[in-house]
Scaffold this motif. Structure first.
Motif, PDB file in Angstrom:
ATOM      1  N   GLY A 205      23.326  37.166  41.907  1.00 44.57           N
ATOM      2  CA  GLY A 205      23.279  38.193  40.880  1.00 44.57           C
ATOM      3  C   GLY A 205      22.443  39.391  41.297  1.00 44.57           C
ATOM      4  N   ALA A 206      21.314  39.119  41.976  1.00 40.96           N
ATOM      5  CA  ALA A 206      20.454  40.213  42.421  1.00 40.96           C
ATOM      6  C   ALA A 206      21.140  41.074  43.475  1.00 40.96           C
ATOM      7  N   LEU A 207      21.834  40.428  44.415  1.00 41.55           N
ATOM      8  CA  LEU A 207      22.544  41.183  45.446  1.00 41.55           C
ATOM      9  C   LEU A 207      23.646  42.042  44.829  1.00 41.55           C
ATOM     10  N   PHE A 208      24.353  41.492  43.830  1.00 37.48           N
ATOM     11  CA  PHE A 208      25.400  42.260  43.148  1.00 37.48           C
ATOM     12  C   PHE A 208      24.785  43.457  42.424  1.00 37.48           C
ATOM     13  N   TRP A 209      23.634  43.217  41.779  1.00 39.24           N
ATOM     14  CA  TRP A 209      22.954  44.293  41.053  1.00 39.24           C
ATOM     15  C   TRP A 209      22.468  45.372  42.014  1.00 39.24           C
ATOM     16  N   MET A 210      21.988  44.969  43.210  1.00 36.55           N
ATOM     17  CA  MET A 210      21.487  45.943  44.174  1.00 36.55           C
ATOM     18  C   MET A 210      22.580  46.879  44.672  1.00 36.55           C
ATOM     19  N   MET A 211      23.835  46.435  44.612  1.00 38.01           N
ATOM     20  CA  MET A 211      24.941  47.301  45.003  1.00 38.01           C
ATOM     21  C   MET A 211      25.395  48.204  43.865  1.00 38.01           C
ATOM     22  N   GLY A 212      24.740  48.092  42.738  1.00 33.68           N
ATOM     23  CA  GLY A 212      25.072  48.927  41.590  1.00 33.68           C
ATOM     24  C   GLY A 212      25.977  48.204  40.622  1.00 33.68           C
ATOM     25  N   SER A 213      25.475  47.893  39.451  1.00 26.75           N
ATOM     26  CA  SER A 213      26.276  47.166  38.466  1.00 26.75           C
ATOM     27  C   SER A 213      25.844  47.566  37.070  1.00 26.75           C
ATOM     28  N   LEU A 214      26.828  47.704  36.201  1.00 31.25           N
ATOM     29  CA  LEU A 214      26.566  48.005  34.793  1.00 31.25           C
ATOM     30  C   LEU A 214      26.914  46.823  33.910  1.00 31.25           C
ATOM     31  N   GLY A 215      27.124  45.671  34.541  1.00 32.13           N
ATOM     32  CA  GLY A 215      27.565  44.489  33.805  1.00 32.13           C
ATOM     33  C   GLY A 215      26.536  43.949  32.835  1.00 32.13           C
ATOM     34  N   GLY A 216      25.267  44.269  33.023  1.00 30.35           N
ATOM     35  CA  GLY A 216      24.232  43.770  32.127  1.00 30.35           C
ATOM     36  C   GLY A 216      23.946  44.680  30.951  1.00 30.35           C
ATOM     37  N   ALA A 217      24.837  45.636  30.689  1.00 32.64           N
ATOM     38  CA  ALA A 217      24.602  46.600  29.618  1.00 32.64           C
ATOM     39  C   ALA A 217      24.577  45.911  28.253  1.00 32.64           C
ATOM     40  N   GLN A 218      23.567  46.237  27.476  1.00 30.58           N
ATOM     41  CA  GLN A 218      23.434  45.785  26.094  1.00 30.58           C
ATOM     42  C   GLN A 218      22.891  46.941  25.270  1.00 30.58           C
ATOM     43  N   TRP A 219      23.007  46.821  23.960  1.00 34.36           N
ATOM     44  CA  TRP A 219      22.469  47.876  23.115  1.00 34.36           C
ATOM     45  C   TRP A 219      20.973  48.042  23.346  1.00 34.36           C
ATOM     46  N   SER A 220      20.292  46.921  23.612  1.00 28.45           N
ATOM     47  CA  SER A 220      18.842  46.979  23.791  1.00 28.45           C
ATOM     48  C   SER A 220      18.428  47.688  25.084  1.00 28.45           C
ATOM     49  N   THR A 221      19.344  47.794  26.052  1.00 29.26           N
ATOM     50  CA  THR A 221      19.013  48.432  27.326  1.00 29.26           C
ATOM     51  C   THR A 221      19.287  49.929  27.333  1.00 29.26           C
ATOM     52  N   LEU A 222      19.825  50.461  26.242  1.00 29.97           N
ATOM     53  CA  LEU A 222      20.223  51.867  26.227  1.00 29.97           C
ATOM     54  C   LEU A 222      19.084  52.821  25.874  1.00 29.97           C
ATOM     55  N   ALA A 223      18.131  52.357  25.074  1.00 25.12           N
ATOM     56  CA  ALA A 223      17.129  53.275  24.527  1.00 25.12           C
ATOM     57  C   ALA A 223      16.274  53.913  25.614  1.00 25.12           C
ATOM     58  N   LEU A 224      15.721  53.102  26.522  1.00 26.98           N
ATOM     59  CA  LEU A 224      14.807  53.639  27.534  1.00 26.98           C
ATOM     60  C   LEU A 224      15.481  54.625  28.485  1.00 26.98           C
ATOM     61  N   PRO A 225      16.630  54.283  29.110  1.00 31.26           N
ATOM     62  CA  PRO A 225      17.250  55.270  29.999  1.00 31.26           C
ATOM     63  C   PRO A 225      17.717  56.524  29.276  1.00 31.26           C
ATOM     64  N   THR A 226      18.182  56.377  28.030  1.00 31.75           N
ATOM     65  CA  THR A 226      18.598  57.563  27.274  1.00 31.75           C
ATOM     66  C   THR A 226      17.419  58.486  27.028  1.00 31.75           C
ATOM     67  N   ALA A 227      16.285  57.905  26.618  1.00 30.65           N
ATOM     68  CA  ALA A 227      15.088  58.721  26.392  1.00 30.65           C
ATOM     69  C   ALA A 227      14.618  59.373  27.684  1.00 30.65           C
ATOM     70  N   ALA A 228      14.669  58.638  28.799  1.00 33.56           N
ATOM     71  CA  ALA A 228      14.231  59.188  30.083  1.00 33.56           C
ATOM     72  C   ALA A 228      15.114  60.350  30.519  1.00 33.56           C
ATOM     73  N   VAL A 229      16.430  60.217  30.340  1.00 31.53           N
ATOM     74  CA  VAL A 229      17.360  61.281  30.741  1.00 31.53           C
ATOM     75  C   VAL A 229      17.137  62.524  29.883  1.00 31.53           C
ATOM     76  N   LEU A 230      16.994  62.353  28.573  1.00 30.70           N
ATOM     77  CA  LEU A 230      16.783  63.501  27.690  1.00 30.70           C
ATOM     78  C   LEU A 230      15.458  64.197  28.004  1.00 30.70           C
ATOM     79  N   LEU A 231      14.413  63.410  28.252  1.00 28.12           N
ATOM     80  CA  LEU A 231      13.121  63.998  28.593  1.00 28.12           C
ATOM     81  C   LEU A 231      13.193  64.759  29.913  1.00 28.12           C
ATOM     82  N   ALA A 232      13.838  64.158  30.922  1.00 28.65           N
ATOM     83  CA  ALA A 232      13.962  64.822  32.220  1.00 28.65           C
ATOM     84  C   ALA A 232      14.780  66.103  32.094  1.00 28.65           C
ATOM     85  N   LEU A 233      15.850  66.061  31.309  1.00 30.36           N
ATOM     86  CA  LEU A 233      16.670  67.257  31.119  1.00 30.36           C
ATOM     87  C   LEU A 233      15.846  68.376  30.485  1.00 30.36           C
TER      88      LEU A 233
END
Length: 360
Positions: A205-233
């Motif tokens: 699973g770690a090797l698959f994730w290291m190659m780039g994977s969005l399979g672990g997406a959940q509603w709970s995982t969206l808040a932090l990256p969304t906030a980071a992208v908006l802040l960086a923008l």
């Protein structure tokens, strides 16, 4: 160095008023917004189980209203699996587009990319170290994985910059070579840590994730990256004029009133933080940060006031489309997203290198 600035962002030094290009930028942004909505809808509809468009919108309406999934419907597939994944792809793609644009301005190198410069490799090493050492659930403010990825990204970026500036000079080629070399070293150490995990399923699973994977997406995982992208923008758009000035060289930027040292430190932190957060939720996805700024400059020019929002929209669109390709290209398995971006991005890099060699 002046020629490099010109290559990196043609027209960036010009502070055009609200003329034709500004109007065109508005239409481009609107078109990208519509295309992104269509791509998000297609991403939810397509997959191992095809979901009709009417069922998708019904499930989304029920999800937004907080209603329980209807028995025997595809609501769970749509609302709990595919919608979060499609939104995460858009958020990560937007973030990678922003990081690529900022990094290329920071180092005045149109071939710069968080993947090529070793930033993504450092973030991956930090995240994997947190997982293997059992610190993924703890860490700073309870954000162990993201904190470790940020620390790894910042450390690797600083190391690459230090190596490239040895002897007091600065060469774009030396920067890219230092990034590739250090990135490969960090990737090798990351693979070593993964192999020490001891759990075969976790290793796979770690090797698959290291190659780039969005399979672990959940509603709970969206808040932090969304906030980071908006802040960086917000931060980067506020520094857009200073970024334009930096493309003409440190001395010119300083003569225009830019505190180059402070701006560079800010960009180091912003790009490393955003890269760390994105890698923590999606693994290392390469070449998006390289391709997106180039494509957007050809349409809206190099002024970062226009370039940054358009790069975020186009990056979001690109990764949503790539994720659909990764999920549907093979009938019996899903490809890592990073594999698809590498198949697209590597030829793009070779083309850009060939063009630059022809000019020299």
């Amino acid at each position: 160095m002046a020629s490099l600035a010109t290559d990196a962002a043609p027209g960036a030094a010009a502070e055009e008023g609200p003329g034709v290009r500004t109007v065109r930028t508005g239409w481009v942004a609107a078109g990208l917004g519509v295309a992104l909505l269509v791509a998000l809808t297609a991403s939810v509809c397509l997959g191992s189980t095809q979901v009709p468009l009417a069922d998708v919108w019904s499930a989304v309406r029920r999800g937004l209203s907080g209603s329980a999934p209807a028995p025997g419907t595809r609501d769970l597939i749509v609302w709990q699996l595919r919608v979060p994944r499609a939104l995460l792809a858009a958020v990560v793609g937007a973030g990678l587009g922003l990081v690529g644009t900022a990094v290329q301005a920071l180092v005045r190198n149109p071939l710069a990319d968080p993947y090529l410069l070793g930033i993504s490799s450092g973030a991956s090493l930090g995240a994997v170290a947190a997982i293997v050492l059992g610190a993924g659930a703890g860490g700073l403010l309870g954000l162990g994985l993201s904190s470790a990825a940020f620390a790894g990204a910042l450390a690797s970026f600083a190391l690459v910059w230090t190596v490239a500036r040895r002897g007091g000079g600065f060469s774009p080629l030396r920067l890219v070579l230092a990034g590739v070399g250090i990135g490969q070293f960090l990737s090798g150490f990351t693979h070593y840590l993964v192999l020490q995990a001891g759990d075969e399923q976790q290793t796979h699973g770690a090797l698959f994730w290291m190659m780039g994977s969005l399979g672990g997406a959940q509603w709970s995982t969206l808040a932090l990256p969304t906030a980071a992208v908006l802040l960086a923008l917000a931060v980067l758009v506020a520094r857009a004029r200073a970024l334009n000035a930096m493309l003409m060289g440190d001395e010119t930027a300083a003569s225009l009133g830019v505190d180059v040292g402070r701006l560079r430190r800010e960009l180091f932190v912003v790009t490393s933080l955003l890269t760390g957060v994105l890698v923590a939720v999606s693994g290392a996805i390469g070449f998006v940060g390289l391709m997106v700024p180039h494509a957007c400059r050809m349409v809206v020019g190099g002024d970062h006031r226009r370039l940054l929002p358009v790069a975020a929209l186009f990056g979001a669109l690109l990764l949503v489309v790539v994720d659909v390709m990764a999920r549907t290209a093979l009938a019996d398995q899903e490809l890592p997203v990073g594999v698809v971006t590498a198949l697209i991005g590597a030829p793009t890099l070779l083309y850009l290198l060939d063009r630059r060699l022809e000019r020299t």
